[in-house]
Design an enzyme around this catalytic site. Structure first.
Site, PDB file in Angstrom:
ATOM      1  N   THR A  97     -87.286 -30.009 -30.820  1.00 49.31           N
ATOM      2  CA  THR A  97     -86.213 -30.591 -31.640  1.00 49.31           C
ATOM      3  C   THR A  97     -84.831 -30.764 -31.168  1.00 49.31           C
ATOM      4  OG1 THR A  97     -87.859 -29.989 -33.353  1.00 49.31           O
ATOM      5  CG2 THR A  97     -85.538 -30.860 -34.078  1.00 49.31           C
ATOM      6  N   LYS A 173     -88.445 -36.757 -36.306  1.00 47.12           N
ATOM      7  CA  LYS A 173     -88.631 -34.975 -36.055  1.00 47.12           C
ATOM      8  C   LYS A 173     -87.567 -34.386 -37.044  1.00 47.12           C
ATOM      9  CE  LYS A 173     -89.847 -30.804 -34.741  1.00 47.12           C
ATOM     10  NZ  LYS A 173     -90.833 -30.423 -35.626  1.00 47.12           N
ATOM     11  N   LYS A 242     -80.451 -24.497 -37.241  1.00 46.05           N
ATOM     12  CA  LYS A 242     -80.165 -25.516 -36.307  1.00 46.05           C
ATOM     13  C   LYS A 242     -80.496 -26.837 -36.677  1.00 46.05           C
ATOM     14  CE  LYS A 242     -82.743 -26.413 -33.116  1.00 46.05           C
ATOM     15  NZ  LYS A 242     -83.743 -27.469 -32.641  1.00 46.05           N
TER      16      LYS A 242
END
Length: 295
Positions: A97, A173, A242
């Protein structure tokens, strides 16, 4: 079929993915910053390498499974990065990702070097990776997708094409991970509400998971959050944070207000600030909701 490939990144997801490729008959040249992780793969069909460049040496296909944009960029373009000795026509399959910006940058660098880049981020926890049950999203040129297909099929239960823009699959994603973290938040809030009103939170989770919310995210994560059982760690809270940052940044760049993304961003930021960064993100969210409610 190309049966010798490079593999960079042996984290919670990389290890089971690498094992499945070995089982499918591939020989892997592997690199991981923590070199002891490679021992989990055994010695057969594995060559342990001292750098990303060494993992790609002599290989026309390299897979990366690196969670941070900066780490991935350095593995490709840094002093020990593999692009400098990657053969013409080589294929880099990037499966983690990352931001769409980084994907597009790497695709451009590969194009300039005469090699190819394919975005192929995955959905699924480590147990899904081990069972070859990942869902894979791809974006990039058609030839790269065709060439990567046997490898991706050895890792997944389905591959979905999102066009030629190298950043496209990463938008999907990021959007998907946002939907998962938002689901964790609403489950934690709902089950905590039930518990504070004298109900068995697990029984409530079972009801919703088998009726109105009959889907894997609600069934699987619902059990973890309802039971408050978060071991083993599948996806760390700091990595969830994140991804929340990536979603927040993308929403700003796109001028797409996402108030729920702001809420889960702050929830995961709080988890990291409290020292829970290495816990499962279901715990980072679920524990935070419970604490807010005095439980």
């Amino acid at each position: 079929m190309e049966k010798k490939i490079g593999f960079i990144g042996l984290g919670n997801m990389g290890i089971p993915m690498a094992k499945n490729l070995i089982e499918a008959g591939y020989h892997l040249q592997v690199y991981n910053r923590t070199k002891s992780k490679a021992a989990e793969l055994g010695k057969s069909s594995v060559t342990i390498c001292p750098s990303p460049a060494a993992a790609a040496e002599g290989r026309s296909i390299v897979i990366t499974m690196l969670a941070e944009d900066e780490v991935l960029t350095n593995a490709v373009l840094g002093d020990d990065g593999f692009l400098k000795n990657f053969p013409k026509g080589g294929l880099h399959i990037s499966m983690s990702t990352i931001s769409p910006e980084t994907a597009r940058l790497l695709a451009k660098k590969h194009e300039g070097a005469g090699s190819h880049y394919l975005a192929a981020p995955v959905f699924g926890r480590p147990e899904a990776a081990a069972a070859k049950k990942l869902w894979i999203c791809t974006s990039g040129n058609a030839d790269a997708k065709a060439r990567a297909k046997p490898i991706l099929e050895a890792l997944s239960q389905g591959i979905f094409d999102f066009g030629e823009d190298p950043g496209g699959a990463n938008v999907v994603k990021i959007a998907g991970n946002f939907m998962i973290m938002a689901s964790l938040e609403i489950m934690a809030e709902a089950f905590t509400l039930a518990e504070k009103n004298g109900l068995d939170r697990f029984k409530v989770a079972e009801f919703f998971g088998s009726t109105l919310f009959n889907a894997p995210v609600f069934q699987n994560y619902g059990k973890l959050i309802a039971k408050k059982q978060y071991q083993p760690v599948g996806f760390k809270s700091k990595l969830g944070y994140k991804d929340a940052r990536l979603a927040f940044k993308l929403s700003q760049q796109s001028e797409s207000p996402m108030p729920v993304a702001t809420a889960v961003h702050n929830r995961l930021l709080t988890a990291v600030a409290k020292g829970w960064g290495d816990t499962d993100w279901a715990e980072g969210i679920g524990r935070g909701v419970c604490e807010d409610a005095g439980l």
